[in-house]
Design a protein around this motif. Sequence first.
Motif, PDB file in Angstrom:
ATOM      1  N   TYR A 155      -3.207   2.259  10.552  1.00 50.04           N
ATOM      2  CA  TYR A 155      -2.551   1.010  10.091  1.00 50.04           C
ATOM      3  C   TYR A 155      -1.346   1.356   9.806  1.00 50.04           C
ATOM      4  N   TYR A 156      -0.372   0.199   9.857  1.00 49.07           N
ATOM      5  CA  TYR A 156       1.257   0.437   9.572  1.00 49.07           C
ATOM      6  C   TYR A 156       1.478  -0.585   8.455  1.00 49.07           C
ATOM      7  N   ARG A 157       2.422  -0.457   7.742  1.00 50.68           N
ATOM      8  CA  ARG A 157       2.975  -1.255   6.603  1.00 50.68           C
ATOM      9  C   ARG A 157       4.440  -1.423   6.616  1.00 50.68           C
ATOM     10  N   ILE A 158       5.078  -2.328   6.476  1.00 51.71           N
ATOM     11  CA  ILE A 158       6.479  -2.492   6.238  1.00 51.71           C
ATOM     12  C   ILE A 158       6.914  -1.940   4.985  1.00 51.71           C
ATOM     13  N   THR A 159       7.982  -1.187   4.721  1.00 45.68           N
ATOM     14  CA  THR A 159       8.629  -0.829   3.818  1.00 45.68           C
ATOM     15  C   THR A 159       9.670  -1.820   3.118  1.00 45.68           C
ATOM     16  N   ASP A 160      10.045  -1.624   1.967  1.00 51.54           N
ATOM     17  CA  ASP A 160      11.367  -2.296   1.498  1.00 51.54           C
ATOM     18  C   ASP A 160      12.510  -1.982   2.493  1.00 51.54           C
TER      19      ASP A 160
END
Length: 122
Positions: free
Chosen positions: A81-86
């Motif tokens: 899975y991938y998640r966006i960072t700030d």
Amino acid sequence: MSEDSAFAADLIRGHTDTIVLGVLRRGDSYGFEIYKAIREATGGDYEIKEATLYATYRRLERDGLAESYWGDETQGGRRKYYRITDAGRAVYTSNVAAWVATRRIIDSLLTPGETPRKAAEQ
């Protein structure tokens, strides 16, 4: 593929990172799910090749714009899975603003003497 669609594909390809970040803004997602979201958003008119997407994921991670983790699936294979960072959110916002400004300029150049809104209505 016609010349027109090849040209459009080249324009879109230059924004792949921003497109993927846009999908991730809606929530964590795995590779094929991101692919499907992009295809569905265009009604099937545009698909990003798998190799291009995975190169994009690696680049986004390398640049600190996204991070990955392994899912905890109980059936089937494990998914990454991938998640966006700030930082990814900030780059996404900046890239969208740049695109809007660029689109406004191009619209003005393609339809001199008309406002972009009038040109879009024709």
